[in-house]
Design an enzyme around this catalytic site. Structure first.
Site, PDB file in Angstrom:
ATOM      1  N   LYS A 130      15.178  25.915  19.158  1.00 40.13           N
ATOM      2  CA  LYS A 130      16.102  26.759  18.383  1.00 40.13           C
ATOM      3  C   LYS A 130      15.638  28.210  18.347  1.00 40.13           C
ATOM      4  CE  LYS A 130      18.030  22.971  15.772  1.00 40.13           C
ATOM      5  NZ  LYS A 130      17.890  22.136  14.574  1.00 40.13           N
ATOM      6  N   LYS A 212      24.640  14.661  28.172  1.00 36.11           N
ATOM      7  CA  LYS A 212      25.360  13.899  27.156  1.00 36.11           C
ATOM      8  C   LYS A 212      26.622  14.628  26.704  1.00 36.11           C
ATOM      9  CE  LYS A 212      22.033  13.543  24.066  1.00 36.11           C
ATOM     10  NZ  LYS A 212      21.342  13.073  22.860  1.00 36.11           N
ATOM     11  N   LYS A 215      28.595  18.078  20.710  1.00 37.74           N
ATOM     12  CA  LYS A 215      29.443  18.462  19.588  1.00 37.74           C
ATOM     13  C   LYS A 215      30.109  19.813  19.789  1.00 37.74           C
ATOM     14  CE  LYS A 215      27.691  16.112  15.458  1.00 37.74           C
ATOM     15  NZ  LYS A 215      26.866  16.297  14.252  1.00 37.74           N
TER      16      LYS A 215
END
Ligand code: TRP
Length: 348
Positions: A130, A212, A215
């Protein structure tokens, strides 16, 4: 221990509930829930609520570590609640609540922060990722993300935590903080462990064969629970394929295997078998397969999407769920905080 008898005897039903192991998991309200979330998490929560004492919550405080702009937070929280209920989560069986409705979590977070070392927090791979992605917002909340997560878990003294691989290190840290607390102040916490309903966890890859479903990224290759029928069919039409197998029984590349996985989850077994046989005979027509899969997928998602939408528009119902969940969660959290304060001697 004469003076320490309980003030009331729990009813047989309550006793049974108290014997069940405690399962807990959190869902960050960032981005849209997708098929990977459904098959990897939500569907398992729905099964777990039958056999365990479950706590599921929307991690809105956690989202502030990376999403300081709160304009969309309210609608995201509502959507996550509605989507989980539409998938079968039952607020009468599980405690389903919003993290910020339980201030006891913040208090426990404060105590645990005193037991967490800067050095170990800086080493966490999710923190480093992050920082790399967002070097202008390296805030203390981001650094102590694993401490807040530990507080989420320990506040109910949960022992089983259904999480994906990417969260296992956070869970290990929660165990470390719990052990440090126990060592310093006395045995208060059970040590939480990762928990998945069974080992046959389905992995859903993105439709372009690159990693994957996500979101927020890669939206044309991810199927969201909020997608319209047309959009679902379009995404499947565009899913990656190739010229097809050239030798009978040839091994499938990942992206083709993924389409078969999806079909096994939403299509009739007869349909899956037909395309499986076509593949093995080198006669598969991917266009037909993807069209069929698109229709079956749309039929699968539609009732979830429509129900979630109806719930999102019913603010009275949403409020009732949030109040009810907060009440259950705070009861359990208050019990833990009382024990924690006593153990620490913060009970003057
Ligand atoms: N960190 C988790 C995630 O990103 C969400 C989460 C927050 C969580 N608190 C938790 C998961 C407690 C399990 C237990 O997915």
């Amino acid at each position: 221990m004469l003076g320490k008898q309980p003030k009331f005897l729990p009813s047989p039903l309550m006793q049974k509930d108290m014997q069940k192991e405690i399962v807990l998991s959190g869902i960050r309200p960032t981005g849209y829930l997708h098929l990977g979330n459904y098959f990897g998490a939500m569907r398992n929560y729905v099964r777990m609520q039958e056999d365990y004492n479950c706590y599921f919550f929307v991690a809105d405080w956690h989202s502030l570590t990376t999403h300081p702009d709160t304009k969309a937070l309210r609608s995201s929280v509502h959507r996550v609640i509605a989507e989980n209920i539409a998938c079968g989560l039952d607020p009468d069986k599980a405690a389903f609540y919003v993290q910020s409705d339980v201030p006891e979590i913040a208090e426990l977070y404060l105590y645990l922060n005193m037991l967490a070392y800067k050095g170990e927090l800086e080493k966490v791979p999710t923190f480093k990722d992050k920082v790399r992605l967002n070097p202008d917002n390296v805030n203390a909340g981001l650094l102590t993300y694993p401490v807040l997560m530990a507080a989420d878990i320990l506040i109910h003294r949960a022992v089983k935590v259904p999480v994906g691989k990417d969260q296992e290190q956070h869970l290990e840290m929660a165990r470390n903080f719990a052990e440090r607390f126990n060592h310093r102040y006395g045995e208060v916490f059970a040590l939480p462990k990762a928990f998945n309903f069974n080992s046959e966890l389905v992995k859903i890859m993105s439709l372009d064969g690159k990693g994957k479903m996500s979101k927020s990224e890669n939206q044309m290759a991810t199927i969201y629970l909020s997608d319209s029928d047309e959009l679902i069919q379009k995404k499947l039409r565009k899913a990656q394929t190739d010229q097809g197998p050239s030798t009978p029984g040839q091994q499938k590349p990942d992206y083709i295997e993924n389409l078969f996985t999806l079909a096994s989850l939403v299509s009739d077994p007869g349909v899956v078998n037909k395309f499986e046989a076509d593949y093995n005979n080198c006669q598969i027509r991917y266009g037909d397969f993807k069209k069929q899969l698109g229709e079956d997928m749309a039929r699968f998602i539609a009732p979830i999407r429509d129900r979630a939408l109806a719930i999102q528009q019913d603010s009275a119902y949403l409020n009732k769920i949030m109040r009810h969940g907060a009440e259950k969660a705070r009861e359990s959290a208050a019990r833990t905080i009382k024990i924690v304060r006593e153990a620490m001697g913060i009970n003057y």
